[in-house]
Design an enzyme around this catalytic site. Structure first.
Site, PDB file in Angstrom:
ATOM      1  N   GLY A 100       3.329   5.662   6.511  1.00 41.44           N
ATOM      2  CA  GLY A 100       1.431   5.182   7.909  1.00 41.44           C
ATOM      3  C   GLY A 100       1.399   4.592   8.914  1.00 41.44           C
ATOM      4  O   GLY A 100       0.746   4.790  10.016  1.00 41.44           O
ATOM      5  N   GLY A 159       0.667  -1.253   0.167  1.00 44.50           N
ATOM      6  CA  GLY A 159      -0.228   0.173  -0.308  1.00 44.50           C
ATOM      7  C   GLY A 159       1.189   1.184  -0.007  1.00 44.50           C
ATOM      8  O   GLY A 159       1.765   1.329   0.404  1.00 44.50           O
ATOM      9  N   GLU A 189       9.883  -1.966   4.305  1.00 37.64           N
ATOM     10  CA  GLU A 189       9.623  -1.765   2.859  1.00 37.64           C
ATOM     11  C   GLU A 189      10.359  -1.278   2.269  1.00 37.64           C
ATOM     12  O   GLU A 189       9.975  -1.953   0.721  1.00 37.64           O
ATOM     13  CB  GLU A 189       7.795  -1.131   3.387  1.00 37.64           C
ATOM     14  CG  GLU A 189       6.650  -1.785   4.062  1.00 37.64           C
ATOM     15  CD  GLU A 189       5.637  -0.635   4.051  1.00 37.64           C
ATOM     16  OE1 GLU A 189       4.121  -1.112   4.219  1.00 37.64           O
ATOM     17  OE2 GLU A 189       6.294   0.842   4.473  1.00 37.64           O
ATOM     18  N   LYS A 199       5.084   6.370   2.042  1.00 42.47           N
ATOM     19  CA  LYS A 199       5.149   5.621   2.575  1.00 42.47           C
ATOM     20  C   LYS A 199       4.899   5.316   3.824  1.00 42.47           C
ATOM     21  O   LYS A 199       5.895   6.576   4.243  1.00 42.47           O
ATOM     22  CB  LYS A 199       5.129   4.402   1.875  1.00 42.47           C
ATOM     23  CG  LYS A 199       4.557   3.600   0.591  1.00 42.47           C
ATOM     24  CD  LYS A 199       5.755   2.480   0.042  1.00 42.47           C
ATOM     25  CE  LYS A 199       5.264   1.418   1.485  1.00 42.47           C
ATOM     26  NZ  LYS A 199       4.087   0.831   1.619  1.00 42.47           N
TER      27      LYS A 199
END
Ligand code: 5RP
Length: 222
Positions: A96, A82, A103, A94
């Site tokens: 959150g 996501g 990641e 990214k």
């Protein structure tokens, strides 16, 4: 089905083929990918996976998804994850969920990096979402001041009970309000030159494909 997160999360699994090594993302959208991957494996899909966080690792255990330690992997074929913001050049914010360090490491050895979002995450310019920056505990206020000198205000991320949020890597997360990030590539490099910064949530030039959906289920894949 009208949950856009579920729609894009499941759609992305169509890119997975037998024999692949697959990176599993983190968050409420990637959840649907991981769940679907579990179902596909139960139906005979033969893959091995690398999770991007402890929470995704737990989901993988729950759904009997075979995992491989990232240190034993040279290359990941596909990662599906996501994002909090996506700009027209496929640059991302990214983190959150505070998982952006793992990641980004997973993304860095991924051949085909797929980002799944609901339409609300698509923006003209990055920066409205506070940029997560992972910071090593030693002298964290020194590092915070150095980050703020780049032109943002910032807050240490807290848990609901008011205590500090601690990442999977035992670091703090500083949420940085830049409002408008004019040059994501330059900011990414500048932030990571600050000694106490472990990694920031700007993913520049990493995403290969974006899959988004509105609440009616209209997909956009580009
Ligand atoms: C976690 C992330 C997530 O991918 C991002 O926060 C999006 O999460 P969600 O799908 O729950 O909106 O980067 O660190």
């Amino acid at each position: 089905m009208t949950n856009p997160k579920q729609i894009v999360g499941e759609k992305a699994t169509e890119f997975i083929e037998n024999g692949m090594t697959v990176g599993l993302g983190t968050g409420s959208t990637a959840y649907f990918t991981t769940r679907k991957v579990g179902q596909l494996i139960q139906n005979g899909l033969n893959i091995r996976c690398v999770p991007t966080s402890k929470s995704t690792e737990q989901l993988a255990y729950k759904w009997n998804i075979p995992l491989v330690p990232i240190s034993e992997v040279e290359k990941i074929d596909i990662t599906i994850d996501g994002a909090d913001e996506v700009d027209p050049d496929k640059n991302l914010i990214k983190g959150g969920g505070g998982a952006h360090l793992r990641e980004k490491i997973v993304a860095s050895i991924t051949g085909y990096y797929i980002i799944i979002v609901d339409n609300s995450k698509l923006v003209h310019h990055l920066g409205k979402f506070k940029l997560p920056v992972e910071i090593t505990p030693f002298a964290r206020e020194v590092t915070r001041r150095q980050v703020n000198q780049l032109g943002c205000t910032s807050d240490w991320r807290k848990k609901e009970d008011g205590s500090d949020f601690i990442s999977d890597n035992d670091n703090f997360i500083l949420d940085c309000s830049f409002e408008l990030i004019k040059d994501p590539r330059a900011l990414n490099l500048t932030l990571n030159q600050i000694p106490g910064v472990v990694e920031n949530g700007l993913f520049v030039g990493m995403a290969d494909k974006i899959i988004s959906s509105d609440s009616e289920g209209n997909l956009k894949i580009y």
